[in-house]
Write a protein that holds these residues in place. Structure first.
Motif, PDB file in Angstrom:
ATOM      1  N   ASN A 158       0.828 -15.074  39.919  1.00  0.00           N
ATOM      2  CA  ASN A 158      -0.364 -15.587  40.308  1.00  0.00           C
ATOM      3  C   ASN A 158      -0.542 -15.323  41.863  1.00  0.00           C
ATOM      4  O   ASN A 158      -1.929 -15.115  42.290  1.00  0.00           O
ATOM      5  CB  ASN A 158      -0.201 -17.547  40.198  1.00  0.00           C
ATOM      6  CG  ASN A 158      -0.483 -17.705  38.975  1.00  0.00           C
ATOM      7  OD1 ASN A 158      -0.551 -17.052  37.854  1.00  0.00           O
ATOM      8  ND2 ASN A 158       0.215 -18.843  38.537  1.00  0.00           N
ATOM      9  N   SER A 159       0.297 -15.281  42.605  1.00  0.00           N
ATOM     10  CA  SER A 159       0.142 -14.685  44.011  1.00  0.00           C
ATOM     11  C   SER A 159      -0.561 -13.314  44.207  1.00  0.00           C
ATOM     12  O   SER A 159      -1.126 -12.993  44.725  1.00  0.00           O
ATOM     13  CB  SER A 159       1.350 -14.778  44.815  1.00  0.00           C
ATOM     14  OG  SER A 159       1.924 -16.308  44.898  1.00  0.00           O
ATOM     15  N   SER A 160       0.287 -12.577  43.361  1.00  0.00           N
ATOM     16  CA  SER A 160      -0.157 -11.262  43.314  1.00  0.00           C
ATOM     17  C   SER A 160      -1.662 -10.983  42.757  1.00  0.00           C
ATOM     18  O   SER A 160      -2.476 -10.290  43.176  1.00  0.00           O
ATOM     19  CB  SER A 160       0.482 -10.405  42.271  1.00  0.00           C
ATOM     20  OG  SER A 160       0.437  -8.956  42.191  1.00  0.00           O
ATOM     21  N   THR A 161      -2.174 -11.846  41.866  1.00  0.00           N
ATOM     22  CA  THR A 161      -3.328 -11.961  41.301  1.00  0.00           C
ATOM     23  C   THR A 161      -4.309 -12.427  42.237  1.00  0.00           C
ATOM     24  O   THR A 161      -5.381 -11.764  42.231  1.00  0.00           O
ATOM     25  CB  THR A 161      -3.408 -12.837  39.991  1.00  0.00           C
ATOM     26  OG1 THR A 161      -2.512 -12.299  39.172  1.00  0.00           O
ATOM     27  CG2 THR A 161      -5.035 -12.685  39.369  1.00  0.00           C
ATOM     28  N   PHE A 162      -4.054 -13.362  42.860  1.00  0.00           N
ATOM     29  CA  PHE A 162      -5.235 -14.267  43.924  1.00  0.00           C
ATOM     30  C   PHE A 162      -4.943 -13.332  45.222  1.00  0.00           C
ATOM     31  O   PHE A 162      -6.093 -13.651  46.280  1.00  0.00           O
ATOM     32  CB  PHE A 162      -4.679 -15.464  44.024  1.00  0.00           C
ATOM     33  CG  PHE A 162      -5.250 -16.454  42.806  1.00  0.00           C
ATOM     34  CD1 PHE A 162      -6.511 -16.711  42.490  1.00  0.00           C
ATOM     35  CD2 PHE A 162      -4.020 -17.194  42.181  1.00  0.00           C
ATOM     36  CE1 PHE A 162      -6.865 -17.379  41.330  1.00  0.00           C
ATOM     37  CE2 PHE A 162      -4.464 -17.734  41.192  1.00  0.00           C
ATOM     38  CZ  PHE A 162      -5.730 -18.017  41.055  1.00  0.00           C
TER      39      PHE A 162
END
Length: 322
Positions: free
Chosen positions: A96-100
């Motif tokens: 999720n960190s990579s996505t956001f």
């Protein structure tokens, strides 16, 4: 209550190499140029000896689009006692960190990134975590919850270190699926101004529990690049972690907190020693600078330089016409 600190080492020092005065040419217009900071990043992961088949419970990501970004999450192994795979939470949190990272609301703020990634994580579990973002100006922004750590090395010395957050010994702060856990508002937030050539060493507690600063400095000094440094550091920490005679940082901290061998063993000269077996994740990054024309400062893809990833904006140079 949120914990927030700020540490500034020195103003960014991004110097270009000396060059002759630029002269206009009738064949090509003079373009303004600027310097931008980038990161050359190496990574290495060694799972706990008993968790090799499953890949361990640490997770990380490295990325960049106009800035260098990396993060580490360490899944809390205690969830295994409740028949929950501790790796699921840390892996989803990093995904999720990579996505956001490209979300406009994040705006190069690691604390906001943690907030959005945590809110989107649906797996049961918890994890300690650290996120670091390098701005093009050379400013490193850090947000951490728990005991994943980061050190900045300049000219052979540790110039900055994050501080672990814990409720009590061996029980760190952690982002959790439970409502009673910590949130991004509890993160330790730091800002560090970096210089070209600075080295950044970040890792999970399995790394820092098993290696001393002087060992880190020695390995960094002897390594030809960040990939080699990350691997050498992880392997040295793993070696210490399985050495029952090594007086590790973890053992020393335990003794300072009152944990030790029984009194009768103390009479025989014994003391609590040994490494701490754990998942070990290491990220090593070096600050570099690139010259980039103002009119070509976007849309440059990541590239490989000497086998190491440049996790930031790309490279160009000023035009010089003799």
């Amino acid at each position: 209550m949120a914990a927030s600190t700020a540490s500034r080492l020195s103003p960014p020092c991004l110097h270009a190499a000396p060059h002759h005065p630029l002269r206009r040419s009738r064949f090509s217009p003079l373009r303004a140029a600027k310097l931008e900071a980038v990161l050359s990043i190496g990574t290495h992961v060694i799972p706990h000896p008993r968790k090799v088949e499953t890949g361990g419970e640490d997770a990380f990501f490295v990325g960049g689009d106009g800035c260098g970004v990396f993060a580490i999450a360490d899944g809390v192994s205690g969830w295994a006692e409740k028949n929950v795979n501790p790796a699921l939470f840390s892996r989803e949190l990093m995904a999720n960190s990579s996505t956001f990272i490209k979300d406009e609301e994040v705006s190069q703020d690691p604390q906001i990134l943690l907030m959005k990634a945590h809110a989107a994580t649906s797996s049961i579990g918890s994890a300690t975590v650290i996120v670091a973002m390098l701005e093009k100006t050379g400013t490193l922004k850090i947000a951490s919850v728990g005991d994943c750590g980061l050190k900045v090395i300049r000219k052979g010395q540790v110039m900055f270190s994050t501080c672990p957050q814990e409720h009590y010994f061996d029980c760190p702060y952690q982002l959790s699926s439970e409502a009673i856990g910590q949130t991004s508002q509890d993160a330790l937030v730091c800002t560090v101004n970096l210089m070209e050539g600075d080295m950044i060493v970040s890792g999970s507690d399995g790394f820092f529990d098993n290696i001393f600063d002087q060992e880190i400095l020695s390995v960094i000094n002897e390594s030809p690049g960040t990939d080699e440094a990350a691997k050498a550091l992880a392997e040295l920490a793993r070696k210490h972690s399985v050495d029952v005679t090594f007086d590790s940082p973890y053992s020393m901290e335990a003794r300072s907190r009152g944990f030790d061998v029984p009194w009768w063993k103390k009479l025989l000269g014994a003391k609590l020693v040994g490494g701490k077996m754990d998942d070990i994740t290491v990220i090593v990054a070096q600050v570099k600078t690139v010259v980039i024309p103002d009119d070509e400062g976007s849309g440059v893809e990541l590239e490989k330089v000497g086998g190491e990833q440049l996790a930031a904006a790309g490279v160009a140079s000023t035009e010089q016409n003799e």
